[in-house]
Design a protein around this motif. Structure first.
Motif, PDB file in Angstrom:
ATOM      1  N   SER A  97       0.802  -1.221   0.000  1.00 43.16           N
ATOM      2  CA  SER A  97       0.000   0.000   0.000  1.00 43.16           C
ATOM      3  C   SER A  97       0.835   1.271   0.000  1.00 43.16           C
ATOM      4  N   ASP A 105      -4.258   0.157  -6.117  1.00 48.79           N
ATOM      5  CA  ASP A 105      -5.223   0.740  -5.189  1.00 48.79           C
ATOM      6  C   ASP A 105      -5.933   1.938  -5.817  1.00 48.79           C
ATOM      7  N   PHE A 109      -9.871   2.196  -6.752  1.00 52.80           N
ATOM      8  CA  PHE A 109     -10.637   3.283  -6.138  1.00 52.80           C
ATOM      9  C   PHE A 109     -11.417   4.051  -7.203  1.00 52.80           C
ATOM     10  N   THR A 139     -15.134   9.892   1.076  1.00 48.90           N
ATOM     11  CA  THR A 139     -13.966   9.112   1.501  1.00 48.90           C
ATOM     12  C   THR A 139     -13.432   9.621   2.833  1.00 48.90           C
ATOM     13  N   LYS A 140     -13.372  10.931   2.986  1.00 46.24           N
ATOM     14  CA  LYS A 140     -12.901  11.504   4.250  1.00 46.24           C
ATOM     15  C   LYS A 140     -13.839  11.162   5.395  1.00 46.24           C
ATOM     16  N   SER A 142     -15.678   8.640   5.738  1.00 44.44           N
ATOM     17  CA  SER A 142     -15.593   7.213   6.078  1.00 44.44           C
ATOM     18  C   SER A 142     -14.286   6.858   6.768  1.00 44.44           C
ATOM     19  N   GLY A 143     -13.403   7.847   6.911  1.00 49.24           N
ATOM     20  CA  GLY A 143     -12.130   7.601   7.583  1.00 49.24           C
ATOM     21  C   GLY A 143     -11.083   6.947   6.706  1.00 49.24           C
ATOM     22  N   ARG A 144     -11.335   6.890   5.393  1.00 47.96           N
ATOM     23  CA  ARG A 144     -10.372   6.285   4.488  1.00 47.96           C
ATOM     24  C   ARG A 144      -9.514   7.349   3.819  1.00 47.96           C
ATOM     25  N   ARG A 145      -8.447   6.923   3.203  1.00 49.80           N
ATOM     26  CA  ARG A 145      -7.580   7.813   2.447  1.00 49.80           C
ATOM     27  C   ARG A 145      -7.793   7.611   0.951  1.00 49.80           C
TER      28      ARG A 145
END
Length: 263
Positions: A97, A105, A109, A139-140, A142-145
């Motif tokens: 990652s 990734d 996405f 995305t922000k 949901s706590g993802r990058r």
């Protein structure tokens, strides 16, 4: 008797067949390795435009200096110089990652986001920007990058991004994945609070996805490219080794800290 079908290659006493062609008579000397790699993965021969973008991406991912993957390969080669394959494998196993895996990734996405957008064939830049803002916000929250954003060295602009986008555009292959990713590059500061550049690995993933390559195989193409770089590192290590110094530096400066007993 069980059949084991394959559409790739086979051989008999006198011939080798690959992708429906005679390897020796039809392919050797006429097909580049990049063309063959694309062909093997898709079962379709690439157009000249697809090949130009594909090989540009491979070149962009081949080597970035003393990355963890290169260091791992060099240290493994120092430990087991009789196992070149082990050293190359050690470097490839570090593709994840943070290094190399970003290509897959990012492609995944973007591909998932585009499936939710439906038909984007007539999108203007403003519509792409609006879609990117929504995606960034979701995305922000949901706590993802967002993969493919930011780079540890190229803080303002990754020098590869503009070139890959330009080549794709010249070949008529600047598709929805690249356009959405470009919009993310234009708008991410509005959501994240600071402008982050698109990194080369992310743009590579978007470009490969626009070529129609299988999304689940994108990391494989990054590993294919990095294999060439690792061979270069090992060739250099044979002549001008640095692995002994890395090992000695860590070993001499190791500090023993007794484990704290737990009840």
């Amino acid at each position: 008797m069980t059949d084991y079908p394959t559409g790739l290659g086979t051989s008999d006493r006198d011939t080798i067949s690959l992708l429906g062609h005679d390897l020796a008579g039809d392919l050797l000397g006429t097909v580049t390795f990049g063309e063959l790699a694309f062909w093997l993965a898709t079962q379709q021969r690439p157009t000249p435009g697809q090949l130009r973008v594909f090989e540009a991406v491979l070149v962009s991912l081949a080597d970035h200096g003393f990355t963890p993957t290169a260091i791992a390969a060099r240290l493994t080669y120092y430990s087991a110089p009789d196992s070149l394959q082990g050293a190359i494998a050690a470097g490839l196993l570090g593709g994840g990652s943070r290094f190399l895996g970003v290509t897959e990734d990012t492609g995944m996405f973007l591909h998932t986001a585009l499936a939710d957008l439906g038909d984007t064939s007539g999108f203007t830049d403003e519509q792409w920007d609006a879609a990117a803002l929504t995606l960034l916000t979701q995305t922000k929250q949901s706590g993802r990058r967002v993969p493919g954003l930011g780079h540890p060295v190229h803080k303002l602009r990754d020098p590869r991004t503009d070139v890959i986008i330009r080549i794709a555009d010249e070949q008529g292959l600047r598709g929805a994945h690249l356009r959405l990713f470009e919009a993310i590059g234009r708008t991410n500061g509005q959501v994240l609070g600071k402008d982050l550049p698109l990194n080369g690995a992310g743009v590579a993933g978007a470009a490969l996805a626009d070529l129609g390559l299988p999304i689940e195989l994108l990391r494989g193409f990054a590993l294919l490219a990095r294999t060439a770089g690792l061979i270069g590192h090992l060739a250099e290590e044979r002549i001008n080794p640095i692995a002994p110094a890395i090992y000695a530096e860590v070993d001499r400066n190791a500090v023993y800290v007794p484990a704290i007993p737990t009840n």
